[in-house]
Design an enzyme around this catalytic site. Structure first.
Site, PDB file in Angstrom:
ATOM      1  N   TYR A  19       0.819  -1.208   0.000  1.00 35.18           N
ATOM      2  CA  TYR A  19       0.000   0.000   0.000  1.00 35.18           C
ATOM      3  C   TYR A  19       0.857   1.264   0.000  1.00 35.18           C
ATOM      4  O   TYR A  19       0.760   2.087  -0.874  1.00 35.18           O
ATOM      5  CB  TYR A  19      -0.931   0.008   1.212  1.00 35.18           C
ATOM      6  CG  TYR A  19      -1.794   1.250   1.309  1.00 35.18           C
ATOM      7  CD1 TYR A  19      -2.947   1.376   0.535  1.00 35.18           C
ATOM      8  CD2 TYR A  19      -1.465   2.302   2.159  1.00 35.18           C
ATOM      9  CE1 TYR A  19      -3.739   2.518   0.609  1.00 35.18           C
ATOM     10  CE2 TYR A  19      -2.257   3.446   2.242  1.00 35.18           C
ATOM     11  CZ  TYR A  19      -3.390   3.540   1.459  1.00 35.18           C
ATOM     12  OH  TYR A  19      -4.164   4.675   1.539  1.00 35.18           O
ATOM     13  N   THR A  77      13.701  13.761  17.920  1.00 33.80           N
ATOM     14  CA  THR A  77      14.535  13.674  19.120  1.00 33.80           C
ATOM     15  C   THR A  77      15.790  14.541  19.050  1.00 33.80           C
ATOM     16  O   THR A  77      16.581  14.546  19.994  1.00 33.80           O
ATOM     17  CB  THR A  77      14.947  12.209  19.363  1.00 33.80           C
ATOM     18  OG1 THR A  77      15.577  11.694  18.172  1.00 33.80           O
ATOM     19  CG2 THR A  77      13.727  11.364  19.679  1.00 33.80           C
ATOM     20  N   ASP A  83      13.085  10.238  12.471  1.00 30.09           N
ATOM     21  CA  ASP A  83      12.180   9.295  13.115  1.00 30.09           C
ATOM     22  C   ASP A  83      10.920   9.197  12.270  1.00 30.09           C
ATOM     23  O   ASP A  83      10.723   9.959  11.323  1.00 30.09           O
ATOM     24  CB  ASP A  83      11.842   9.782  14.532  1.00 30.09           C
ATOM     25  CG  ASP A  83      13.086  10.048  15.373  1.00 30.09           C
ATOM     26  OD1 ASP A  83      13.856   9.102  15.589  1.00 30.09           O
ATOM     27  OD2 ASP A  83      13.280  11.218  15.789  1.00 30.09           O
ATOM     28  N   TYR A  90      -5.986   0.265  12.073  1.00 32.09           N
ATOM     29  CA  TYR A  90      -6.955   1.035  11.278  1.00 32.09           C
ATOM     30  C   TYR A  90      -8.392   0.552  11.423  1.00 32.09           C
ATOM     31  O   TYR A  90      -9.328   1.318  11.313  1.00 32.09           O
ATOM     32  CB  TYR A  90      -6.513   0.981   9.812  1.00 32.09           C
ATOM     33  CG  TYR A  90      -7.353   1.762   8.845  1.00 32.09           C
ATOM     34  CD1 TYR A  90      -7.405   3.147   8.900  1.00 32.09           C
ATOM     35  CD2 TYR A  90      -8.085   1.105   7.855  1.00 32.09           C
ATOM     36  CE1 TYR A  90      -8.163   3.871   7.989  1.00 32.09           C
ATOM     37  CE2 TYR A  90      -8.844   1.822   6.947  1.00 32.09           C
ATOM     38  CZ  TYR A  90      -8.876   3.197   7.010  1.00 32.09           C
ATOM     39  OH  TYR A  90      -9.623   3.898   6.109  1.00 32.09           O
ATOM     40  N   HIS A 131      -5.603   8.435   8.682  1.00 32.48           N
ATOM     41  CA  HIS A 131      -5.329   7.946   7.334  1.00 32.48           C
ATOM     42  C   HIS A 131      -4.157   8.648   6.651  1.00 32.48           C
ATOM     43  O   HIS A 131      -3.509   8.075   5.793  1.00 32.48           O
ATOM     44  CB  HIS A 131      -6.608   8.115   6.505  1.00 32.48           C
ATOM     45  CG  HIS A 131      -6.562   7.594   5.122  1.00 32.48           C
ATOM     46  ND1 HIS A 131      -6.380   8.407   4.024  1.00 32.48           N
ATOM     47  CD2 HIS A 131      -6.685   6.335   4.633  1.00 32.48           C
ATOM     48  CE1 HIS A 131      -6.406   7.684   2.923  1.00 32.48           C
ATOM     49  NE2 HIS A 131      -6.572   6.414   3.262  1.00 32.48           N
ATOM     50  N   HIS A 196      -9.597  11.975   1.674  1.00 33.09           N
ATOM     51  CA  HIS A 196      -8.677  10.914   1.248  1.00 33.09           C
ATOM     52  C   HIS A 196      -7.225  11.341   1.224  1.00 33.09           C
ATOM     53  O   HIS A 196      -6.338  10.575   1.587  1.00 33.09           O
ATOM     54  CB  HIS A 196      -9.070  10.379  -0.130  1.00 33.09           C
ATOM     55  CG  HIS A 196      -8.249   9.206  -0.572  1.00 33.09           C
ATOM     56  ND1 HIS A 196      -7.224   9.312  -1.483  1.00 33.09           N
ATOM     57  CD2 HIS A 196      -8.273   7.907  -0.198  1.00 33.09           C
ATOM     58  CE1 HIS A 196      -6.664   8.127  -1.664  1.00 33.09           C
ATOM     59  NE2 HIS A 196      -7.280   7.257  -0.894  1.00 33.09           N
ATOM     60  N   HIS A 273     -11.243   7.231  -4.645  1.00 35.28           N
ATOM     61  CA  HIS A 273     -10.707   6.068  -5.374  1.00 35.28           C
ATOM     62  C   HIS A 273     -11.301   6.047  -6.779  1.00 35.28           C
ATOM     63  O   HIS A 273     -11.762   5.012  -7.253  1.00 35.28           O
ATOM     64  CB  HIS A 273     -11.034   4.767  -4.635  1.00 35.28           C
ATOM     65  CG  HIS A 273     -10.149   4.499  -3.468  1.00 35.28           C
ATOM     66  ND1 HIS A 273     -10.116   3.287  -2.832  1.00 35.28           N
ATOM     67  CD2 HIS A 273      -9.272   5.283  -2.789  1.00 35.28           C
ATOM     68  CE1 HIS A 273      -9.252   3.325  -1.818  1.00 35.28           C
ATOM     69  NE2 HIS A 273      -8.729   4.537  -1.770  1.00 35.28           N
ATOM     70  N   HIS A 309      -5.633   6.224  -7.648  1.00 35.29           N
ATOM     71  CA  HIS A 309      -5.372   6.270  -6.211  1.00 35.29           C
ATOM     72  C   HIS A 309      -4.427   7.376  -5.768  1.00 35.29           C
ATOM     73  O   HIS A 309      -4.460   7.777  -4.612  1.00 35.29           O
ATOM     74  CB  HIS A 309      -4.820   4.929  -5.717  1.00 35.29           C
ATOM     75  CG  HIS A 309      -4.879   4.768  -4.238  1.00 35.29           C
ATOM     76  ND1 HIS A 309      -3.763   4.776  -3.423  1.00 35.29           N
ATOM     77  CD2 HIS A 309      -5.940   4.626  -3.400  1.00 35.29           C
ATOM     78  CE1 HIS A 309      -4.126   4.630  -2.161  1.00 35.29           C
ATOM     79  NE2 HIS A 309      -5.442   4.540  -2.113  1.00 35.29           N
ATOM     80  N   ASP A 319      12.364  21.365 -17.984  1.00 33.30           N
ATOM     81  CA  ASP A 319      12.133  22.577 -18.781  1.00 33.30           C
ATOM     82  C   ASP A 319      11.620  23.750 -17.947  1.00 33.30           C
ATOM     83  O   ASP A 319      11.288  24.807 -18.488  1.00 33.30           O
ATOM     84  CB  ASP A 319      11.159  22.294 -19.924  1.00 33.30           C
ATOM     85  CG  ASP A 319       9.748  21.966 -19.441  1.00 33.30           C
ATOM     86  OD1 ASP A 319       9.552  21.797 -18.217  1.00 33.30           O
ATOM     87  OD2 ASP A 319       8.839  21.877 -20.301  1.00 33.30           O
TER      88      ASP A 319
END
Length: 402
Positions: A19, A77, A83, A90, A131, A196, A273, A309, A319
């Site tokens: 994914y 940190t 990190d 989910y 998400h 999304h 989607h 997607h 250019d």
């Protein structure tokens, strides 16, 4: 008009999960590697860039998580190494969230990710249907912040699709190593449904980032409004509306911003989607955006979704003007990556060429071989129970120029 040639290099094949993909220099080598993951097995890998040798990209396992979705990278940190922030746990799907689904954590870079084993994981907080993530400055410029964008509301089940997503800003603690859950700095639970994706537009005079957000409402300019003490979402495109009655989806799904021949453009996959590629253009001094549908890739499936997607923009041919790439997950023939180049963006005139036939869940853009030209990389969309691409791979496409 000459379109660049791209040479395909397979990084990993035979995927059983796929994914997310992102170009990140996690070892400080100066060469971007590839971070990948999927929602089924949850193995987070970083592929080390082999450099000029062009030998194999060595995989290193960073973590194993339940349903990791998206990542953001930052030096949390102060060590000089990146990190990672990740949203995971989910839930079954965006159609079947439970109120306690959704966790945000951060992963501590051990300094040398090559062979160091799983990274230490620490909790940031919970957020249903989290998400997309980004670390930066959003409501204040004096402290680093984390912006978390859920895809749907927290009601759970199909009701969440009509409920506004709870956009949440966390302040990064002064000492993330000793902090418990991070403090929530701001929440917006009124602006977007089915949110999304997004892209960064730039920063305001105070140093805070402005976003372009793709949601069921279309495309929106999204920024913190100091005068009101809240977020401001100004719509500049309504997205695809013709499919809403048949599929239940309208608006926009993904967005990228660029400039061509003096005209600002926004490239979008629409609706959620979706199967429609559209370009929005705005000339200098204009207040409104003009939408042009460039392509429709097949009909929506039984779930009301199409193959599109992700979309990204960059100056691939050198250019001085930007082009954009669209990722299609499949199935064939609506699969691969298409390259779009403006002939006259203001007039809605574009040319296109297919530059990859591999299923593409997302596209990562970086100069992987150090020749000064932007390359791109993709990962096949492979989520058991949802969508399975045929022969999914992780691949880099080296820009050979025109």
């Amino acid at each position: 008009m000459r379109i660049p040639r791209f040479e395909r290099e397979v990084v990993a094949e035979g995927l059983t999960d796929g994914y997310w993909i992102e170009a990140l220099d996690l070892d400080g080598s100066g060469r971007p590697g590839l971070l990948t993951s999927g929602l089924a097995e949850g193995v987070v890998r970083w592929y080390e860039n082999p450099g000029a040798q062009r030998s194999s990209w060595k995989p290193h396992t960073i973590a194993e998580l339940s349903q990791p979705v998206a990542f953001a990278a930052a030096d949390l940190t102060g060590t000089g190494s990146l990190d990672l922030v990740v949203c995971h746990d989910y839930g079954e799907s965006m159609y079947a969230h439970k109120p306690d689904d959704g966790t945000i954590s951060w992963l501590r870079n051990p300094g040398d990710p090559r062979g160091s084993g799983p990274w230490e994981r620490r909790r940031i907080g919970g957020l249903v249907s989290a998400h997309r993530l980004r670390v930066g400055h959003f409501t204040r410029a004096d402290r680093l912040q984390l912006l978390a964008l859920p895809v749907v509301g927290g009601a759970g089940g199909r009701a969440g699709l009509a409920q506004p997503a709870r956009v949440t800003v966390f302040d990064v603690p002064e000492d993330p190593l000793s902090a418990a859950d991070w403090r929530v700095s701001a929440v917006d639970d009124a602006s977007f449904t089915v949110l999304h994706d997004y892209t960064v537009q730039g920063t305001d005079a105070a140093g805070r980032q402005r976003l372009a957000v793709a949601s069921a409402e279309g495309l929106s300019d999204y920024a913190w409004d100091d005068a009101r003490g809240t977020w401001s979402a100004r719509r500049f495109g309504l997205g695809e509306q013709g499919q809403r009655e048949a599929t239940g989806f309208g608006g926009s799904s993904s967005v990228a911003l660029g400039t061509s021949h003096g005209s600002r453009f926004a490239a979008a996959v629409e609706p959620f989607h979706g199967n429609t590629v559209a370009a929005y253009t705005r000339t200098a001094g204009a207040d409104t955006w003009q939408r042009t549908v460039l392509d429709v890739y097949g009909d929506p499936n039984e779930a009301g979704e199409g193959p599109g997607h992700h979309v990204v923009a960059a100056d691939f041919d050198g250019d001085g003007d930007d082009e954009f790439l669209v990722a299609l997950r499949g199935p064939a023939p609506w699969q691969g990556v298409y390259y779009y180049k403006a002939v006259d963006a203001a007039a809605g005139l574009w040319v296109k060429q297919r530059v990859s036939e591999d299923s593409a869940a997302r596209i990562a853009v970086a100069d992987f071989n150090g020749d000064g030209r932007p390359d791109f990389a993709t990962i096949g969309y492979y989520t058991p129970g949802y969508f399975l691409a045929k022969d999914p791979v992780v691949a880099v496409f080296h820009n050979l120029g025109s």
